[in-house]
Design a protein around this motif. Structure first.
Motif, mmCIF file in Angstrom:
data_model
loop_
_atom_site.group_PDB
_atom_site.id
_atom_site.type_symbol
_atom_site.label_atom_id
_atom_site.label_comp_id
_atom_site.label_asym_id
_atom_site.label_seq_id
_atom_site.Cartn_x
_atom_site.Cartn_y
_atom_site.Cartn_z
ATOM 1 N N LEU A 123 0.789 -1.313 0.067
ATOM 2 C CA LEU A 123 0.079 -0.191 -0.297
ATOM 3 C C LEU A 123 0.739 1.264 0.008
ATOM 4 C CD1 LEU A 123 -2.868 -0.920 2.446
ATOM 5 C CD2 LEU A 123 -2.998 -0.737 0.027
ATOM 6 N N SER A 124 1.790 1.315 0.932
ATOM 7 C CA SER A 124 2.859 2.307 0.592
ATOM 8 C C SER A 124 3.257 2.550 -0.708
ATOM 9 C CB SER A 124 3.921 2.330 1.628
ATOM 10 O OG SER A 124 4.671 1.247 1.291
ATOM 11 N N PHE A 127 0.200 4.065 -2.781
ATOM 12 C CA PHE A 127 0.031 5.456 -2.396
ATOM 13 C C PHE A 127 1.192 6.156 -2.053
ATOM 14 C CE2 PHE A 127 -3.828 2.724 -1.621
ATOM 15 C CZ PHE A 127 -4.877 3.384 -2.328
ATOM 16 N N LEU A 132 -1.477 11.181 -1.556
ATOM 17 C CA LEU A 132 -2.384 11.291 -0.556
ATOM 18 C C LEU A 132 -2.544 12.786 0.099
ATOM 19 C CD1 LEU A 132 -0.657 8.464 1.826
ATOM 20 C CD2 LEU A 132 -3.202 8.553 0.515
ATOM 21 N N VAL A 138 -8.743 9.758 -2.404
ATOM 22 C CA VAL A 138 -7.512 8.909 -2.435
ATOM 23 C C VAL A 138 -7.109 8.711 -0.855
ATOM 24 C CG1 VAL A 138 -5.249 8.594 -2.826
ATOM 25 C CG2 VAL A 138 -6.650 9.503 -4.529
ATOM 26 N N GLN A 139 -7.269 9.518 0.099
ATOM 27 C CA GLN A 139 -7.234 9.264 1.493
ATOM 28 C C GLN A 139 -8.162 8.514 2.082
ATOM 29 O OE1 GLN A 139 -6.725 13.000 3.626
ATOM 30 N NE2 GLN A 139 -5.531 14.043 2.246
ATOM 31 N N HIS A 142 -7.443 5.111 0.762
ATOM 32 C CA HIS A 142 -6.258 4.638 1.414
ATOM 33 C C HIS A 142 -6.521 3.997 2.943
ATOM 34 C CE1 HIS A 142 -2.243 4.990 3.934
ATOM 35 N NE2 HIS A 142 -1.938 4.329 2.787
#
Length: 513
Positions: A123-124, A127, A132, A138-139, A142
């Protein structure tokens, strides 16, 4: 660098590519180096090499031995104290466990990390910090993925094509459109990505069936060679079908749109047939139509609406399509004993069927409910009063038997819908589908029912045939949701069947005497 969509030089498909925008554009799959295996001679990914440096594919590089755990002869994935273990057994054996390099937990690792840490790393990478910062939507996405089951997230990242498409859409805002996704591949390949973007307001919601049907009309019309006939086909499709579908409550069911598409295919079939005979639409005669109807499948009468429209708009002369004779209903479905036996198996506490599937099966076996009728049920169609549970199939609520009512209440509590990185809970539909705000398709429900041992057609016939013997047609219609005309047809069909059976019994008795 984020891969952009381009046409792969090797497979010719529009996909996220390395070196996009250059003559060397290749998708991830085609970019992996492949060589001819020195053992099996097949072209594939290299697993290892011989001492002489010759390539050996991943399959041939592995040896088969009896697994020390399950005893089956399989490829050896690892060894525990020298004993061979297959892929399945090695995964759960402590011999395969290592310490996670991030949290130091000893467990089965992927890329040196445990499952939660692997999900966090994936995920890091997907995103970035800048992404972000720039978008609240998108936040939200996430945060939802961080809260999801890490194992489901890791599994989703194995779907490389979907993840790379999602990466492209997140990082290149100009591509974040339905039109771009339509061009990126077939619906099955883009559905999961489209759904998750709509769910988190990164794409506007749309009725996908209606949008794809509109696009299909334009594509299908290209098969019509005559420009005037192609124009007539387009005008008819938009006037009759698109206009009518837009006026219906959305989302539109897949079956409804498929039926309209089928009718238009038959129109194209007629125009192609006449063109091969050297006839245009304007020159078609009644004799041509009669021959076409007599030499093909039973659905050809469905061109009636098109020919009536064409005649009204001076595209053809007046042509007659005779009314299709309705066939009698078959009332020889599953008998009550067989249906109740299947239902008992589904109602057992240890039954493997999901409560939603078991409830749908019960409604089919007991009340002859149709799959598309069941998928259209909403949460508000299940009514609970004290210990009683009702379902609204027709105008009047139908009281359910206690055990079926318990199933209905379970379905109300668990309406999880599948998504790319896990599941979400739907607040509207009793049978939620894979698209946000849309129910399960009838075809998907039929597949689930068959997997549970229920054939919807024969089960429904048996149930309606039995109900038609005991319930007046008007009451049957109001409780089950079928039309009064159909309820009367069922009642008449059952009466005729019973009369034939009674006549046969009398004939048999007289012959014996």
């Amino acid at each position: 660098m984020t891969p952009r969509i381009d046409r792969c030089l090797s497979c010719g498909k529009d996909k996220p590519c390395l070196f996009a925008g250059t003559a060397k554009a290749r998708c991830h799959h085609c970019s992996k180096k492949k060589e001819a295996c020195s053992v099996c001679r097949r072209n594939g990914l290299v697993g290892t090499r011989t001492k002489a440096g010759e390539p050996i594919c991943k399959i041939c590089a592995r040896t088969r031995e009896p697994c020390s755990d399950c005893g089956k002869s399989r490829y050896v994935a690892g060894r525990a104290e020298g004993a061979p273990l297959c892929d399945y057994c090695y995964r759960s054996n402590p011999a395969s466990f290592r310490n996670c390099r991030a949290c130091d937990t000893k467990t089965r690792l992927l890329r040196g990390l445990c499952t939660p840490c692997t999900a966090a790393e994936y995920l890091s990478e997907l995103f970035t910090a800048q992404l972000l910062r720039d978008s609240l939507e998108v936040q939200s996405l996430h945060a939802a993925l961080l809260a999801a089951d890490p194992a489901r997230v890791v599994t989703a990242f194995q779907r490389t094509g979907s993840v790379e498409l999602l990466r492209t859409l997140l990082n290149q805002e100009e591509t974040r459109t339905h039109a771009f996704l339509d061009a990126a591949g077939p619906d099955q390949a883009t559905r999961a990505v489209r759904s998750i973007l709509v769910e988190h307001s990164l794409l506007p919601a749309r009725d996908n069936n209606l949008a794809r049907f509109k696009h299909w009309i334009v594509t299908a019309a290209q098969d019509i060679k005559d420009p005037a006939e192609r124009q007539a086909f387009n005008q008819f499709a938009r006037w009759r079908h698109l206009r009518e579908l837009r006026q219906r409550p959305q989302p539109l069911s897949t079956n409804l749109v498929s039926s309209r598409r089928r009718e238009l295919r038959i129109v194209i079939e007629l125009l192609t047939w006449s063109a091969k005979r050297g006839r245009s639409l304007a020159l078609l005669t009644q004799a041509d139509i009669d021959e076409w109807l007599a030499t093909g499948h039973g659905e050809r009468h469905r061109v009636k609406a098109f020919l009536a429209w064409a005649q009204k708009n001076n595209n053809c002369q007046k042509l007659h399509i005779p009314r299709r004779q309705r066939t009698g209903l078959l009332v020889t479905g599953l008998d009550s004993r067989t249906r109740l036996k299947i239902l008992e198996g589904l109602l057992e506490g240890n039954a493997s069927a999901h409560p939603a599937t078991a409830f749908a099966a019960a409604m089919t076996l007991l009340y002859g409910a149709r799959p598309h009728q069941l998928t259209a049920l909403q949460v508000t169609d299940i009514l609970t009063r004290a210990d009683d549970t009702y379902v609204r199939l027709g105008a009047d609520p139908l009281l359910l038997p206690s055990r079926v009512g318990e199933l209905a209440r379970k379905v109300l509590l668990d309406r999880s819908a599948p998504r790319l990185f896990g599941t979400v809970s739907d607040a509207q539909w009793l049978f939620p589908g894979s698209r946000p705000g849309q129910p399960l398709t009838a075809a998907a429900l039929i597949k689930r029912l068959r997997a549970a041992g229920v054939q919807p057609a024969t089960a429904r016939t048996g149930a309606l045939g039995e109900l038609a013997q005991d319930v007046p047609p008007v009451v049957l219609a109001r409780l089950t949701g079928i039309s009064v005309a159909n309820a009367i047809r069922w009642s008449e069909a059952v009466s005729a069947s019973n009369a034939r059976y009674g006549s046969l019994g009398q004939l048999t008795s007289s012959s014996r005497s």
